[in-house]
Design a protein around this motif. Structure first.
Motif, PDB file in Angstrom:
ATOM      1  N   ALA A 105       0.824  -1.215   0.000  1.00 13.80           N
ATOM      2  CA  ALA A 105       0.000   0.000   0.000  1.00 13.80           C
ATOM      3  C   ALA A 105       0.853   1.257   0.000  1.00 13.80           C
ATOM      4  CB  ALA A 105      -0.936   0.005   1.210  1.00 13.80           C
ATOM      5  N   ASP A 106       2.101   1.137   0.454  1.00  9.88           N
ATOM      6  CA  ASP A 106       3.040   2.258   0.451  1.00  9.88           C
ATOM      7  C   ASP A 106       3.899   2.284  -0.799  1.00  9.88           C
ATOM      8  OD1 ASP A 106       2.598   3.052   3.363  1.00  9.88           O
ATOM      9  OD2 ASP A 106       3.234   0.971   3.591  1.00  9.88           O
TER      10      ASP A 106
ATOM     11  N   MET B 123       9.096   4.783   4.142  1.00 13.55           N
ATOM     12  CA  MET B 123       7.764   5.395   4.090  1.00 13.55           C
ATOM     13  C   MET B 123       7.862   6.909   3.990  1.00 13.55           C
ATOM     14  SD  MET B 123       5.558   3.079   6.806  1.00 13.55           S
ATOM     15  CE  MET B 123       4.028   4.003   6.610  1.00 13.55           C
TER      16      MET B 123
ATOM     17  N   TYR C 156      -1.960  10.658   5.339  1.00 16.24           N
ATOM     18  CA  TYR C 156      -1.280   9.542   4.685  1.00 16.24           C
ATOM     19  C   TYR C 156      -1.857   8.214   5.166  1.00 16.24           C
ATOM     20  CZ  TYR C 156       2.310   6.383   3.020  1.00 16.24           C
ATOM     21  OH  TYR C 156       2.949   5.352   2.385  1.00 16.24           O
ATOM     22  N   MET C 157      -1.997   8.055   6.461  1.00 17.95           N
ATOM     23  CA  MET C 157      -2.450   6.770   6.985  1.00 17.95           C
ATOM     24  C   MET C 157      -3.899   6.485   6.600  1.00 17.95           C
ATOM     25  SD  MET C 157       0.178   5.458   8.074  1.00 17.95           S
ATOM     26  CE  MET C 157      -0.586   3.947   8.680  1.00 17.95           C
TER      27      MET C 157
ATOM     28  N   ARG D 223      -3.749   5.435   3.032  1.00 16.15           N
ATOM     29  CA  ARG D 223      -3.152   4.099   2.975  1.00 16.15           C
ATOM     30  C   ARG D 223      -4.192   3.027   3.292  1.00 16.15           C
ATOM     31  NH1 ARG D 223      -0.521   0.066   6.044  1.00 16.15           N
ATOM     32  NH2 ARG D 223       1.561  -0.489   5.263  1.00 16.15           N
ATOM     33  N   THR D 224      -4.953   3.243   4.361  1.00 19.04           N
ATOM     34  CA  THR D 224      -6.011   2.303   4.728  1.00 19.04           C
ATOM     35  C   THR D 224      -7.040   2.196   3.612  1.00 19.04           C
ATOM     36  OG1 THR D 224      -5.701   2.793   7.080  1.00 19.04           O
ATOM     37  CG2 THR D 224      -7.803   1.804   6.434  1.00 19.04           C
TER      38      THR D 224
ATOM     39  N   ARG E 128      -6.546   2.703   0.426  1.00 21.16           N
ATOM     40  CA  ARG E 128      -5.994   1.987  -0.729  1.00 21.16           C
ATOM     41  C   ARG E 128      -6.078   0.473  -0.523  1.00 21.16           C
ATOM     42  NH1 ARG E 128       0.103   2.216  -3.433  1.00 21.16           N
ATOM     43  NH2 ARG E 128      -0.574   1.486  -5.498  1.00 21.16           N
ATOM     44  N   GLN E 129      -5.794   0.021   0.690  1.00 20.95           N
ATOM     45  CA  GLN E 129      -5.934  -1.403   0.975  1.00 20.95           C
ATOM     46  C   GLN E 129      -7.381  -1.860   0.786  1.00 20.95           C
ATOM     47  OE1 GLN E 129      -3.614  -0.824   4.928  1.00 20.95           O
ATOM     48  NE2 GLN E 129      -3.694  -3.017   4.562  1.00 20.95           N
TER      49      GLN E 129
ATOM     50  N   LEU F 275      -0.957   9.474  -2.060  1.00 23.51           N
ATOM     51  CA  LEU F 275      -0.087   8.989  -0.989  1.00 23.51           C
ATOM     52  C   LEU F 275       1.306   9.597  -1.133  1.00 23.51           C
ATOM     53  CD1 LEU F 275      -1.119   5.243  -0.677  1.00 23.51           C
ATOM     54  CD2 LEU F 275      -1.046   6.886   1.202  1.00 23.51           C
TER      55      LEU F 275
ATOM     56  N   ARG G  30       2.953  11.844   1.773  1.00 22.19           N
ATOM     57  CA  ARG G  30       4.145  11.401   2.499  1.00 22.19           C
ATOM     58  C   ARG G  30       5.140  12.538   2.690  1.00 22.19           C
ATOM     59  NH1 ARG G  30       5.853   6.665   1.144  1.00 22.19           N
ATOM     60  NH2 ARG G  30       4.528   6.206  -0.649  1.00 22.19           N
TER      61      ARG G  30
END
Length: 501
Positions: free
Chosen positions: A77-78, A125, A175-176, A179-180, A182-183, A273, A277
């Motif tokens: 995901a990163d 990251m 970002y987080m 990221r979540t 995207r998963q 993302l 970042r």
């Protein structure tokens, strides 16, 4: 960024909890094993703490290791590869340590392996992507690779080491959340068939026919020709994840979102993302301005302190991607009118009979600090209107001044800053891209109180009163066309044409 986080955490954290008497001997033995085998950059972290283990709780590797393993497992995901962080070896050494009956050698080996992989994934990251070009105005905001000792020290003083790892406390919350998302997108929407849904009339529960057939196929449901409860539920789930009104009705916006090309959402999330970042974690006191959504947020002490609407640059005068240090506020500011506005608009008003003094403007001989104020009779306004002569004009302080009562300065050669505004009507609009590149604030006084810890009040009516910040604050002007909202992501229009996906 890690160094700043560490400084705050050292101030705000209590001392490390003292181990129970029975555990101290075990940890001392582990420390002796770490001392015998640690080397390189990791020694810089372990030596000052007496080689005390970081990942061991009692006689076992703690839950923070599980959080790290989960982070590494989902590293795609990163845009990272789990294999680069020795995932399989980590899983093995943690299992051996926890099944080894408290063997100090096995626990020390696991502690060192976890620290090595943790510092590597944190560094990667945070490393900027080459495809996002941010302009850095000051060395304080310039990205750099933190060494493993700094990364590990910041983690060691976190109030909860496990939460720090699980939530990736070194990354910006945007970002987080992305990221979540995207998963989740990959799991829920990544493998559905590419079927074009009929545009036009709204598709709603009860509708039958070919349009319903195509909609069912697009969302991966069983073949059928009716817009039933199952289809309505799937549409609502899609809408919620994509930042749309989750009403179960496939209107124009929903159909447009459904008909985007295969892989579009994943590419958009990956791009945003990479933009997110570049932002610091919430322990760094800082301001974020997102030109795409025309919003501002400010953070400190590990949390978001506030947010507000802004007016960002118009497509023809875009707010740039830029990071700098806000160093002072200017009360009762002038507004230096852009040369193109002087030519296109102001000169026409003067030629039609108005005067600079009536409009609360003045003209100056040049752009220097000691420029002379011009008498209006000295100015050839036709030459200005024709573009044959450039003229410096500034609006005097006052209630109608375009800068309002205050502007916050992070010195740059583009003349970009944050400022108050008397034009409140523009802030009420859902799309707020009207400025010449600067950022107009919904509540400049509130932001000023956050900067200075007290209300900002001019000492007199004197123009341009500069008030230095006791401690300069980083500001990041970014462009997030995918933003977290509720449990999903809102995909915003690419008003500046920067996405290229």
């Amino acid at each position: 960024m890690i160094a700043a986080l560490l400084a705050v955490a050292l101030i705000e954290s209590s001392a490390l909890a003292q181990p129970a008497a029975g555990q101290e001997g075990v940890r001392s033995s582990i420390g002796a094993e770490i001392r015998a085998s640690v080397g390189g950059k990791l020694r810089d972290f372990y030596a000052p703490r007496g080689y005390w283990p970081l990942w061991v709780d009692g006689s076992r590797v703690g839950g923070q290791a599980d959080a790290l393993l989960d982070l590494i497992r989902t590293a795609r995901a990163d845009g990272l590869d789990p294999k680069d962080y020795d995932l399989r070896d980590l899983e093995r050494v943690v299992e051996e340590a926890n099944s080894g009956g408290g063997d100090p050698k096995l626990l020390a080996r696991a502690d060192l392996a976890l620290s090595k992989s943790f510092s590597a994934i944190v560094r990667d990251m945070r490393r900027p992507s080459k495809r996002v070009k941010m302009r850095y105005l000051d060395p304080e905001v310039q990205p750099r690779d933190d060494d493993p000792a700094e990364i590990l020290r910041a983690a060691a003083v976190a109030a909860s080491f496990t939460d720090y790892v699980r939530q990736a406390g070194w990354m910006n919350p945007f970002y987080m959340q992305l990221r979540t998302a995207r998963q989740g997108f990959a799991e829920r929407w990544g493998n559905l068939p590419d079927v074009m849904v009929s545009a036009g009339a709204k598709l709603r529960p009860g509708v039958k026919g070919q349009a319903a057939v195509l909609l069912r196929r697009r969302l991966g449901l069983a073949e059928g020709g009716s817009y039933d409860k199952a289809l309505a539920a799937k549409v609502r789930a899609f809408q919620a994840d994509h930042g749309l009104k989750a009403d179960g009705v496939a209107g124009a916006q929903t159909v447009e979102a459904l008909n985007r090309p295969s892989g579009w959402y994943d590419r958009m999330l990956a791009l945003n993302l990479d933009r997110a970042r570049l932002l610091p974690g919430p322990w760094v006191r800082h301001v974020v301005v997102d030109a795409a959504s025309a919003r501002l947020w400010y953070f400190s002490n590990g949390r978001q302190d506030g947010t507000m609407k802004v007016v960002a640059g118009a497509p023809e005068s875009q707010t740039p991607l830029m990071a700098g240090m806000i160093r002072y506020a200017t009360l009762n500011p002038y507004w230096n009118v852009p040369s193109d506005l002087v030519q296109r608009k102001l000169s026409q008003r003067i030629l039609n009979g108005a005067s600079l003094s009536q409009l609360n403007y003045e003209a100056l001989s040049d752009w220097g600090a000691n420029a002379r104020r011009l008498d209006e009779t000295e100015i050839d306004w036709q030459a200005v209107a024709d573009g044959r002569q450039q003229l410096r004009v500034r609006q005097l302080p006052g209630g109608a001044n375009a800068m309002g009562k205050v502007k916050f300065m992070f010195p740059n050669d583009l003349g970009i800053y944050l400022h108050d505004t008397p034009s409140r009507d523009l802030l009420a609009k859902p799309a707020r891209h009207f400025s010449n590149g600067c950022v107009r604030l919904e509540d400049a006084q509130r932001l000023g109180r956050w900067f200075f810890g007290k209300p900002l009040v001019a000492e007199s009516g004197e123009p341009e009163q500069h008030v230095p910040l006791p401690q300069p604050v980083p500001v990041y002007l970014t462009y997030l066309t995918a933003v977290p909202i509720g449990q999903g992501v809102q995909f915003l229009p690419d008003v500046y044409g920067r996405d290229g996906v």
